[in-house]
Design an enzyme around this catalytic site. Structure first.
Site, PDB file in Angstrom:
ATOM      1  CG  ASP A  32       4.611 -11.244   0.018  1.00 30.12           C
ATOM      2  OD1 ASP A  32       5.519 -11.505   0.840  1.00 30.12           O
ATOM      3  OD2 ASP A  32       3.557 -10.666   0.342  1.00 30.12           O
ATOM      4  CD  GLU A  33       8.655  -7.350   2.436  1.00 28.68           C
ATOM      5  OE1 GLU A  33       9.143  -6.330   2.953  1.00 28.68           O
ATOM      6  OE2 GLU A  33       7.787  -8.058   3.009  1.00 28.68           O
ATOM      7  CG  ASP A  89       5.508  -5.625  -0.563  1.00 28.56           C
ATOM      8  OD1 ASP A  89       5.254  -6.843  -0.573  1.00 28.56           O
ATOM      9  OD2 ASP A  89       5.040  -4.839   0.278  1.00 28.56           O
TER      10      ASP A  89
END
Length: 380
Positions: free
Chosen positions: A122-123, A27
């Site tokens: 983003d993850e 993350d």
């Protein structure tokens, strides 16, 4: 559970590795905001949000850690954010830049595994049980990934390592920013039992409040409830709560999963009874949907409105257009028309949601899935 910084050395035990999956959850730390602070030195160390202007009823897409100290978070109305921090810096999203950086980060992931499931730009989850470099320890891979991200993008990431997706996700939330946490197989049950219920992935503020009213405050309390009891109180979500209370999650990491819809929904801490306020909330949700469509470079032809009343009765209304849409004004107007067609009969509302399906996306073969919950509440 073992916790470590980027320089630490905790690993999954050798025996456990042989009989369990090894899942890494990565993350990025305040991704959009961190990119803006990286690219503009004058923003560094200052409270900043990426999102729409408070003068235009905008919504926060991401908040820097400096802004989070003021209680500012994603999906918050920008006017609320500026009230919490009058000196707040607002920056318009640059999704083309975020997508380019995300692609570079995913290229790093692919050095270690083909089983990479993006959850957002983003993850991501990685299944490294069998990995390209034959590294025996998942935590070693996580450290290598964090180091590569830092060196190649000048950004930081937090990672969680465990035996399934739920535990890896929970681990990555333990030591932010720039941390690495490992939940060993033998520690999984004890970790879940001591966890406060509002910290569970998939349990948001509204659901946590209901659980508190039922005497459920920790994972141990949740575990004592039967499947029948949880299903009675929480419907289909009760099955999910029953399993995660036992640290169980058999969902595989699915590479290149094609996204069928994009949307957002909000559960309200207090039920809404004023139509004007309902429409204001609906417009905020429409803005989040627009941001997500832009983030993934897609449009949709079918808009679905979801309404849940205070008595938990739920209904949906849909409209399919001849051409795909992605503009805020169009999304909101269609959602508003669908909403006003509903006979409210003085009933109050606890949840509103908008989603777009029949996506027109030339990049669906490499689609990145959006989070399964909004404001912490799980969506099925």
């Amino acid at each position: 559970m073992k916790s470590e910084t980027a320089c630490g050395g905790a690993t999954l035990g050798q025996e456990s590795v042989a009989r369990t999956r090894k899942i890494v959850h990565v993350d990025m730390d305040a991704f959009y905001a961190s990119v803006e602070q990286r690219d503009n030195p004058s923003y560094r160390g200052k409270p900043l949000v990426v999102g729409g202007s408070p003068n235009q009823r905008g919504v926060v897409a991401a908040a820097s850690y400096e802004a989070r100290k003021f209680g500012i978070y994603s999906a918050m109305p920008s006017v609320t954010a500026i009230a919490k921090c009058p000196g707040l810096i607002f920056v318009r999203p640059r999704f083309d830049v975020y997508r380019e950086i995300s692609a570079a980060i995913h290229a790093i992931f692919k050095r270690y595994s083909d089983l990479v499931e993006g959850v957002a730009l983003d993850e991501a989850y990685l299944d490294v049980t069998e990995n390209r470099q034959n590294i025996p320890y998942a935590s070693t891979i996580a450290r290598h990934i964090k180091t590569a991200i830092s060196q190649e993008t000048q950004l930081t990431a937090t990672a969680g390592v465990s035996i399934n997706k739920f535990l890896a996700k929970m681990a990555s939330g333990q030591n932010k920013p720039n941390g690495l946490t490992v939940i060993l197989p033998e520690d999984a049950i004890a970790f879940v039992e001591q966890l406060a219920i509002e910290k569970f992935h998939g349990i948001g503020e509204v659901t946590a409040a209901k659980m508190h009213s039922l005497g459920i405050h920790t994972g141990a309390d949740l575990k004592r409830r039967s499947l029948t009891d949880l299903t009675h109180h929480f419907g289909k979500a009760g099955q999910y709560y029953y399993r995660i209370a036992r640290a169980e999650d058999d969902r595989p990491v699915e590479a290149n999963r094609v996204r069928k819809s994009i949307g957002a929904e909000t559960s309200f801490a207090q039920d809404l009874s004023d139509v004007g306020q309902m429409l204001q909330e609906l417009e905020q949700i429409a803005q989040i949907v627009e941001q997500r469509l832009e983030q993934h470079e897609t449009r949709g032809r079918t808009l679905t409105l979801k309404v849940k009343f205070s008595d938990y009765q739920q209904l949906t209304r849909s409209k399919t257009m001849l051409a795909p849409i992605s503009e805020l004004s169009t999304i909101f107007e269609i959602a508003k028309t669908l909403f006003l067609s509903i006979e409210l009969e003085n009933r109050s509302i606890r949840l509103l949601g908008i989603s777009l399906s029949n996506l027109d996306n030339q990049k669906q073969s490499q689609a990145i899935q959006l989070p399964l919950f909004q404001n912490g509440n799980i969506i099925f």
